[in-house]
Design a protein around this motif. Sequence first.
Motif, PDB file in Angstrom:
ATOM      1  N   SER A 144     -14.915  48.330   2.433  1.00 53.44           N
ATOM      2  CA  SER A 144     -15.323  49.586   2.384  1.00 53.44           C
ATOM      3  C   SER A 144     -16.727  50.153   2.800  1.00 53.44           C
ATOM      4  CB  SER A 144     -15.299  50.368   1.204  1.00 53.44           C
ATOM      5  OG  SER A 144     -16.100  51.909   0.932  1.00 53.44           O
TER       6      SER A 144
ATOM      7  N   GLU B 226     -18.819  52.181   1.122  1.00 53.77           N
ATOM      8  CA  GLU B 226     -19.398  53.214  -0.701  1.00 53.77           C
ATOM      9  C   GLU B 226     -19.920  52.011  -0.908  1.00 53.77           C
ATOM     10  OE1 GLU B 226     -16.843  55.838  -1.632  1.00 53.77           O
ATOM     11  OE2 GLU B 226     -15.800  56.590   0.173  1.00 53.77           O
TER      12      GLU B 226
ATOM     13  N   LEU C   7     -12.586  59.409 -11.349  1.00 50.03           N
ATOM     14  CA  LEU C   7     -12.216  58.053 -11.336  1.00 50.03           C
ATOM     15  C   LEU C   7     -11.598  57.535 -11.873  1.00 50.03           C
ATOM     16  CD1 LEU C   7     -15.892  56.655 -10.026  1.00 50.03           C
ATOM     17  CD2 LEU C   7     -13.610  57.190  -8.118  1.00 50.03           C
TER      18      LEU C   7
ATOM     19  N   HIS D 260      -7.464  55.747 -10.854  1.00 48.49           N
ATOM     20  CA  HIS D 260      -7.207  54.336 -11.061  1.00 48.49           C
ATOM     21  C   HIS D 260      -6.271  54.073 -12.382  1.00 48.49           C
ATOM     22  CE1 HIS D 260      -9.716  53.291  -7.991  1.00 48.49           C
ATOM     23  NE2 HIS D 260     -11.033  54.016  -7.931  1.00 48.49           N
TER      24      HIS D 260
ATOM     25  N   VAL E   7     -15.149  50.580  -9.830  1.00 46.43           N
ATOM     26  CA  VAL E   7     -14.150  50.152  -8.461  1.00 46.43           C
ATOM     27  C   VAL E   7     -15.139  49.975  -7.317  1.00 46.43           C
ATOM     28  CG1 VAL E   7     -13.652  52.691  -7.159  1.00 46.43           C
ATOM     29  CG2 VAL E   7     -13.362  53.120  -9.229  1.00 46.43           C
ATOM     30  N   GLN E   8     -14.499  49.659  -6.300  1.00 46.49           N
ATOM     31  CA  GLN E   8     -15.269  48.473  -5.611  1.00 46.49           C
ATOM     32  C   GLN E   8     -13.781  48.482  -3.956  1.00 46.49           C
ATOM     33  OE1 GLN E   8     -17.134  44.406  -6.178  1.00 46.49           O
ATOM     34  NE2 GLN E   8     -18.488  45.124  -4.827  1.00 46.49           N
ATOM     35  N   ASP E   9     -14.486  49.115  -2.943  1.00 45.91           N
ATOM     36  CA  ASP E   9     -14.038  48.346  -1.503  1.00 45.91           C
ATOM     37  C   ASP E   9     -12.418  49.655  -1.855  1.00 45.91           C
ATOM     38  OD1 ASP E   9     -15.359  47.197  -0.500  1.00 45.91           O
ATOM     39  OD2 ASP E   9     -14.722  45.819  -1.292  1.00 45.91           O
ATOM     40  N   GLY E  10     -12.433  51.024  -2.889  1.00 44.76           N
ATOM     41  CA  GLY E  10     -11.335  51.438  -3.106  1.00 44.76           C
ATOM     42  C   GLY E  10     -10.243  50.967  -4.007  1.00 44.76           C
ATOM     43  N   ARG E  11     -10.390  50.012  -4.413  1.00 45.85           N
ATOM     44  CA  ARG E  11     -10.124  48.843  -5.988  1.00 45.85           C
ATOM     45  C   ARG E  11     -10.317  49.601  -7.082  1.00 45.85           C
ATOM     46  NH1 ARG E  11      -8.227  43.435  -5.217  1.00 45.85           N
ATOM     47  NH2 ARG E  11      -6.705  43.957  -7.482  1.00 45.85           N
TER      48      ARG E  11
END
Length: 135
Positions: A2, A4, A46, A50, A63-67
């Motif tokens: 990602s 983002e 968020l 999650h 939240v990093q790289d969608g995880r």
Amino acid sequence: MSTEAPVIVFDGVCVLCSRWVDFVLKHDRAGRFRLAAMQGTHGRALLHVHGLSPEDPASLLLVQDGRGHTDTAAIIRILGQLGGPWPAAAAAVRLLPRVCRDPAYRWIARHRYRLFGRRASCLLPDDSQAWRFLD
């Protein structure tokens, strides 16, 4: 991967959590992390996505790289991306088994207001750091 920026969701009225945010702002000189209080629109969303309760989350959320990463895994990931001695500190914490470090983290998280206090309102960033906050 990602593009983002990673987002740290924190409790904006918790004194300990606010100090953690101050620490991240001070040591993340590259400005790679964005921040969202759980009391704000982005933070609540968020947490919900999650699987954490926006009403009483038991952990901060990265939240990093969608995880989503919680508990000490989030702390280790954040420290590992800061400059200076913090990646080494992350490696040292990683040596402790997660089965030992996460229960200690959760105990502190559950008792954070009693141990460290609670602010009357959410942390407000100063003008130079406002761009890092999502709400």
